[in-house]
Design a protein around this motif. Structure first.
Motif, PDB file in Angstrom:
ATOM      1  N   GLU A   1       0.845  -1.199   0.000  1.00  0.00           N
ATOM      2  CA  GLU A   1       0.000   0.000   0.000  1.00  0.00           C
ATOM      3  C   GLU A   1       0.879   1.248   0.000  1.00  0.00           C
ATOM      4  N   LEU A   2       1.944   1.220   0.800  1.00  0.00           N
ATOM      5  CA  LEU A   2       2.866   2.352   0.868  1.00  0.00           C
ATOM      6  C   LEU A   2       3.573   2.550  -0.473  1.00  0.00           C
ATOM      7  N   ALA A   3       4.068   1.454  -1.048  1.00  0.00           N
ATOM      8  CA  ALA A   3       4.765   1.537  -2.333  1.00  0.00           C
ATOM      9  C   ALA A   3       3.854   2.124  -3.408  1.00  0.00           C
ATOM     10  N   HIS A   4       2.605   1.704  -3.415  1.00  0.00           N
ATOM     11  CA  HIS A   4       1.644   2.217  -4.395  1.00  0.00           C
ATOM     12  C   HIS A   4       1.409   3.715  -4.186  1.00  0.00           C
TER      13      HIS A   4
ATOM     14  N   LEU B   1      14.970  -1.392   6.277  1.00  0.00           N
ATOM     15  CA  LEU B   1      15.769  -1.544   7.490  1.00  0.00           C
ATOM     16  C   LEU B   1      14.900  -2.151   8.581  1.00  0.00           C
ATOM     17  N   ALA B   2      15.358  -3.241   9.161  1.00  0.00           N
ATOM     18  CA  ALA B   2      14.606  -3.897  10.233  1.00  0.00           C
ATOM     19  C   ALA B   2      15.577  -4.460  11.259  1.00  0.00           C
ATOM     20  N   ALA B   3      15.131  -4.520  12.506  1.00  0.00           N
ATOM     21  CA  ALA B   3      15.974  -5.084  13.554  1.00  0.00           C
ATOM     22  C   ALA B   3      16.132  -6.595  13.375  1.00  0.00           C
ATOM     23  N   SER B   4      15.083  -7.257  12.860  1.00  0.00           N
ATOM     24  CA  SER B   4      15.153  -8.692  12.598  1.00  0.00           C
ATOM     25  C   SER B   4      14.023  -9.089  11.669  1.00  0.00           C
ATOM     26  N   THR B   5      14.066 -10.323  11.203  1.00  0.00           N
ATOM     27  CA  THR B   5      12.957 -10.875  10.414  1.00  0.00           C
ATOM     28  C   THR B   5      12.087 -11.787  11.272  1.00  0.00           C
TER      29      THR B   5
ATOM     30  N   ILE C   1      12.271  10.949  -0.714  1.00  0.00           N
ATOM     31  CA  ILE C   1      11.686   9.630  -0.473  1.00  0.00           C
ATOM     32  C   ILE C   1      12.593   8.507  -0.959  1.00  0.00           C
ATOM     33  N   TYR C   2      13.160   8.648  -2.143  1.00  0.00           N
ATOM     34  CA  TYR C   2      13.986   7.569  -2.712  1.00  0.00           C
ATOM     35  C   TYR C   2      15.478   7.835  -2.504  1.00  0.00           C
ATOM     36  N   HIS C   3      15.823   8.250  -1.292  1.00  0.00           N
ATOM     37  CA  HIS C   3      17.214   8.564  -0.975  1.00  0.00           C
ATOM     38  C   HIS C   3      18.110   7.329  -0.935  1.00  0.00           C
TER      39      HIS C   3
ATOM     40  N   ILE D   1      11.856   1.626  -1.146  1.00  0.00           N
ATOM     41  CA  ILE D   1      10.974   2.314  -0.200  1.00  0.00           C
ATOM     42  C   ILE D   1      11.659   2.307   1.165  1.00  0.00           C
ATOM     43  N   PRO D   2      11.942   3.481   1.753  1.00  0.00           N
ATOM     44  CA  PRO D   2      12.657   3.521   3.029  1.00  0.00           C
ATOM     45  C   PRO D   2      11.757   3.203   4.226  1.00  0.00           C
ATOM     46  N   LEU D   3      11.349   1.929   4.305  1.00  0.00           N
ATOM     47  CA  LEU D   3      10.494   1.477   5.404  1.00  0.00           C
ATOM     48  C   LEU D   3      11.346   0.822   6.475  1.00  0.00           C
TER      49      LEU D   3
END
Length: 203
Positions: free
Chosen positions: A116-119, A157-161, A135-137, A143-145
């Motif tokens: 939804e965010l990407a769209h 970027l995430a702390a874990s999966t 946004i696209y840095h 997508i910088p989520l």
């Protein structure tokens, strides 16, 4: 409330450590381009992203830490099949035209909100768009989520999966600024809406 207390007891150290790791990575990524006049803009996706965004903002604001970074924090509504609040995003972009934006959520689940965010951000994907770099840095198509948990494997970027029980995922409005799920409003009519649960203030 008892389940929340149990989850908090079990997950406090992990949550704090993960937030610190994320703050460290943001500091390392943006330290040479961010300053007080051009802060990093954290945009939490309402609602699950709000508690994570608040903790991250507090971490980055800690002048005594090794990962202090100038930043500001907003919460923006996102609704399935309706998208991100375009009016709110435009207001933020106009207020911080030279700042990079990082979108913050709690977890990715099956990746539906990511899609939804990407769209919603497709309109900014043209390198000639005046806000493309905000946004696209991290490069076109990225997508910088940011999330605490990324079981769907879609976050930048995430702390874990790991699909673990993040305490703030249990109590909804009471740990999300006492606001309801956002209510859709047509862009020409202004910002998305929400309900404030003043009866839950004591909780």
């Amino acid at each position: 409330e008892q389940l929340y207390a149990q989850a908090l007891a079990q997950g406090t150290n992990r949550c704090a450590t993960d937030i610190a790791h994320l703050a460290h990575t943001l500091h390392h990524t943006f330290q040479h381009t961010i300053h007080d006049e051009c802060p990093l803009v954290l945009v939490s996706l309402v609602r699950a992203g709000l508690p994570v965004g608040v903790l991250l903002q507090r971490a980055l604001a800690d002048a005594n830490s090794s990962y202090a970074l100038s930043s500001v924090h907003y919460g923006v509504s996102i609704i399935r099949d309706r998208g991100l609040d375009s009016v709110a995003l435009q207001m933020i972009l106009e207020a911080y035209p030279n700042s990079p934006i990082v979108f913050v959520d709690g977890w990715t689940g099956k990746g539906a909100i990511y899609q939804e965010l990407a769209h919603s951000l497709e309109a900014f994907s043209d390198p000639n768009h005046p806000y493309f770099a905000s946004i696209y840095h991290q490069g076109k198509g990225t997508i910088p989520l940011l999330t605490l948990a990324d079981p769907a494997g879609v976050a930048w970027l995430a702390a874990s999966t790991d699909d673990w029980l993040i305490p703030s995922g249990l109590l909804n409005s009471t740990v999300s600024g006492l606001i309801s799920r956002s209510l859709y409003t047509e862009p020409q009519s202004g910002l998305h809406r929400s309900v404030f649960y003043d009866n839950l203030v004591e909780a």
